[in-house]
Design an enzyme around this catalytic site. Structure first.
Site, mmCIF file in Angstrom:
data_model
loop_
_atom_site.group_PDB
_atom_site.id
_atom_site.type_symbol
_atom_site.label_atom_id
_atom_site.label_comp_id
_atom_site.label_asym_id
_atom_site.label_seq_id
_atom_site.Cartn_x
_atom_site.Cartn_y
_atom_site.Cartn_z
ATOM 1 C CG ASP A 179 29.513 41.517 54.680
ATOM 2 O OD1 ASP A 179 30.100 40.453 54.908
ATOM 3 O OD2 ASP A 179 29.192 41.881 53.525
ATOM 4 C CD GLU B 93 22.147 57.562 70.970
ATOM 5 O OE1 GLU B 93 21.005 57.053 70.837
ATOM 6 O OE2 GLU B 93 22.649 58.328 70.136
HETATM 7 C C1 GLC Z 1 31.803 39.101 53.362
HETATM 8 C C2 GLC Z 1 31.116 37.820 53.715
HETATM 9 C C3 GLC Z 1 31.042 36.959 52.501
HETATM 10 C C4 GLC Z 1 30.266 37.695 51.435
HETATM 11 C C5 GLC Z 1 30.886 39.044 51.151
HETATM 12 C C6 GLC Z 1 29.952 39.913 50.382
HETATM 13 O O1 GLC Z 1 33.130 38.950 53.094
HETATM 14 O O2 GLC Z 1 31.779 37.210 54.788
HETATM 15 O O3 GLC Z 1 30.435 35.734 52.777
HETATM 16 O O4 GLC Z 1 30.247 36.941 50.252
HETATM 17 O O5 GLC Z 1 31.159 39.747 52.323
HETATM 18 O O6 GLC Z 1 28.914 40.349 51.204
#
Ligand code: GLC
Length: 549
Positions: free
Chosen positions: A216, A265
């Site tokens: 993310d 790993e």
């Molecule tokens: C990413 C996720 C989104 C979230 C953001 C903050 O873009 O896809 O849904 O709100 O990160 O974590």
């Protein structure tokens, strides 16, 4: 002495599974609810794994299910090694991973390293300990500007709207940075404890047996030294991709190099895919150099309008950008952050990826089906977002009082309405929440959801579900389809894309009008009706046809 003759060793034909994988995104809140509380859960996902196997995907990516106060639907993690009770237990996660593997499906989990929840143990302690404390150093705490520190430390804005800083209520009055909601404080990745912690979290889930991670905000971890002002740059768009001192800083790459070493790993080709919003395909390619992550989402493709020239350019750029680094291109049309593509394509192009207008639904569906066949004919890996295989539109008329997306509450002047693509999906024609679960649904489902359900579409050869199943089956029987690094463009009328790949041709009409074209071989699959007339055929508007030569 006569040399002993042996057949030459077969060329290395092994292609890693992820190079042409089709990966299905499950949004756990909205997929299937086993315990009847109106919220999807891991047991629900587990119960539907056979559906995903039959659909023909290779892997399942699960959006976050970790312990979280759900300020941003689980992208605010309080404990990276625990499952939120609303989704189940670690035992459920283990059972899910095992069952998936038994069915030949891989599991990719979401990792949220840019920020934690404000309920994370470290952040709670940081607040309590006050300025200068060891725990505060793991986040970005700063004194405010202005005479009494009443102004934020810099001019950054949250992606969800409003300032990217919140002032603590303690007597010290320090501010902390959050690129997203105030409940999502950003980690300070310069601090070794943060890097150590995430290496350990990676190992925890790898030991649990997961096949990979979706990273993310992979472009956000490192901030420019000194956290400089952006100086009145334009208001950020949701998940914007401008050059900013908090996005796409070169320092992130060292982090991914260390992660790649850990992934390597483990046996079984474990992978990581970057959610990296960068200004260009070339910048995205840096995340997938051979010693970094394996794939990166192709948001340039996701954002492309339904237009032949624009799509051809994005396809060429994407393939060209990946060539020097040797990573597969990826293709994606929808996810949990953008308006579903059936609705995007139902509206005039150029409106962006956050829409609240239903547009012409029949047109949107027609284009969505054509777009899917185009995407699945391209070399590389493709991502499917749950429900797109049912042709689901976005739910554009959710009343304000049921909305939960934090950007809805903070994004004044922006469209930040991501709830419309997160409505629980329909499994059955009737019944409580159309088979999602026995206890209703956390976001209301539209009245016509039953007609779009799995039950309604299964076995109907004209349905979108059966189109996806056929397309994925063809991809499996023609392994060349997802492999490779190039397409060979063929001559085609204006507004039409035609390309060849390894015994296979794909023709896409992006205009509203039918065109006549020479027959390319035998029709393998089509997103609409195709009429053949001797050596020519009529390709209807907004339709894709796959041919085998
Ligand atoms: C990413 C996720 C989104 C979230 C953001 C903050 O873009 O896809 O849904 O709100 O990160 O974590």
């Amino acid at each position: 002495m006569t040399p002993h003759l042996t057949a030459s060793a077969p060329a290395d034909t092994h292609t890693a599974w992820w190079q042409d994988a089709v990966i299905y995104q499950v949004y756990p809140r909205s997929f299937a609810d086993a315990d009847g509380d109106g919220m999807g859960d891991l047991e629900g996902v587990r119960s539907r794994l056979p559906y995903l196997r039959d659909l023909g995907v290779d892997a399942v990516w699960l959006s976050p299910f970790y312990a979280s106060p759900q300020a941003d639907a689980g992208y605010d993690v309080a404990d990276y090694r625990a499952i939120d009770p609303m989704f189940g237990t670690l035992h459920d996660a283990d059972a899910l991973i095992r069952d998936a593997h038994a069915l030949g499906l891989r599991i990719i989990v979401d990792l949220v390293p840019n920020h934690s929840s404000d309920q994370h143990e470290w952040f709670k302690r940081a607040l309590k300990e006050g300025p200068g404390s060891a725990l505060r150093a793991r986040y970005h705490f700063r004194p405010g500007r202005g005479e009494n520190g009443e102004l934020p430390p810099n001019d950054w804005e949250s992606i969800f709207g409003g300032p990217a800083w919140t002032r603590t209520s303690g007597p010290d009055g320090e501010w902390y940075l959050h690129l997203f909601a105030p409940e999502q404080p950003d980690f300070n990745w310069e601090h070794p404890a943060v890097a150590d912690e995430f290496r350990s979290i990676l190992r925890f889930w790898l030991d649990m047996g997961v096949d990979g991670f979706r990273v993310d905000v992979a472009h956000g971890l490192v901030k420019a030294a000194g956290l400089p002002d952006i100086g009145g740059a334009d208001q950020l768009k949701l998940l914007g991709n401008d050059v900013m001192p908090f996005f796409d800083q070169d320092g992130v790459h060292e982090i991914y190099r260390s992660w790649r070493r850990i992934l390597a790993e483990y046996p079984g080709e474990r992978i990581a895919v970057a959610e990296a919003w960068t200004p260009s395909a070339d910048r995205t390619a840096l995340y997938v150099r051979p010693d970094e992550l394996h794939q990166a989402f192709n948001f340039q493709y996701l954002g492309a309008p339904w237009d032949a020239e624009a799509l051809r350019e994005v396809i060429d750029d994407s393939l060209a950008a990946m060539l020097p680094v040797g990573a597969p291109a990826t293709w994606v049309l929808s996810n949990h952050d953008v308006t579903r593509h059936a609705t995007r394509f139902a509206n005039p192009s150029g409106l962006g990826t956050q829409l609240r207008t239903p547009g012409d639904r029949a047109l949107g569906l027609r284009r969505a089906r054509a777009a899917t066949l185009l995407m699945l004919a391209l070399p590389g890996s493709a991502y499917i977002y749950q429900g797109e295989e049912l042709g689901l539109p976005d739910v554009t008329d959710l009343p304000d009082e049921v909305r939960q997306d934090p950007s809805f509450f903070r994004a004044e002047g922006q469209d930040g309405f991501r709830d419309g693509c997160r409505v629980p999906i329909p499994w059955t024609v009737d019944g409580s929440s159309y088979g999602f679960g026995s206890g209703g649904s956390w976001l209301p489902q539209p009245a016509d959801w039953g007609k779009l359900s799995v039950e309604a579409q299964e076995g109907d050869s004209s349905s979108t579900l059966e189109l996806y199943r056929s397309a994925l089956a063809v991809r499996r029987t023609h392994p060349g389809l997802g492999r490779g690094t190039a397409v060979q463009w063929l001559e085609a009328p204006e507004g039409v894309l035609a390309f060849a790949r390894d015994g296979f041709v794909c023709t896409v009409n992006l205009t509203a009008d039918a065109v006549r074209m020479p027959v390319r071989g035998d029709v393998l699959l089509a997103s609409g009706e195709v009429v053949r007339d001797g050596s020519e055929f009529e390709l209807p508007g907004d339709t894709t046809v796959w041919w085998t030569m």
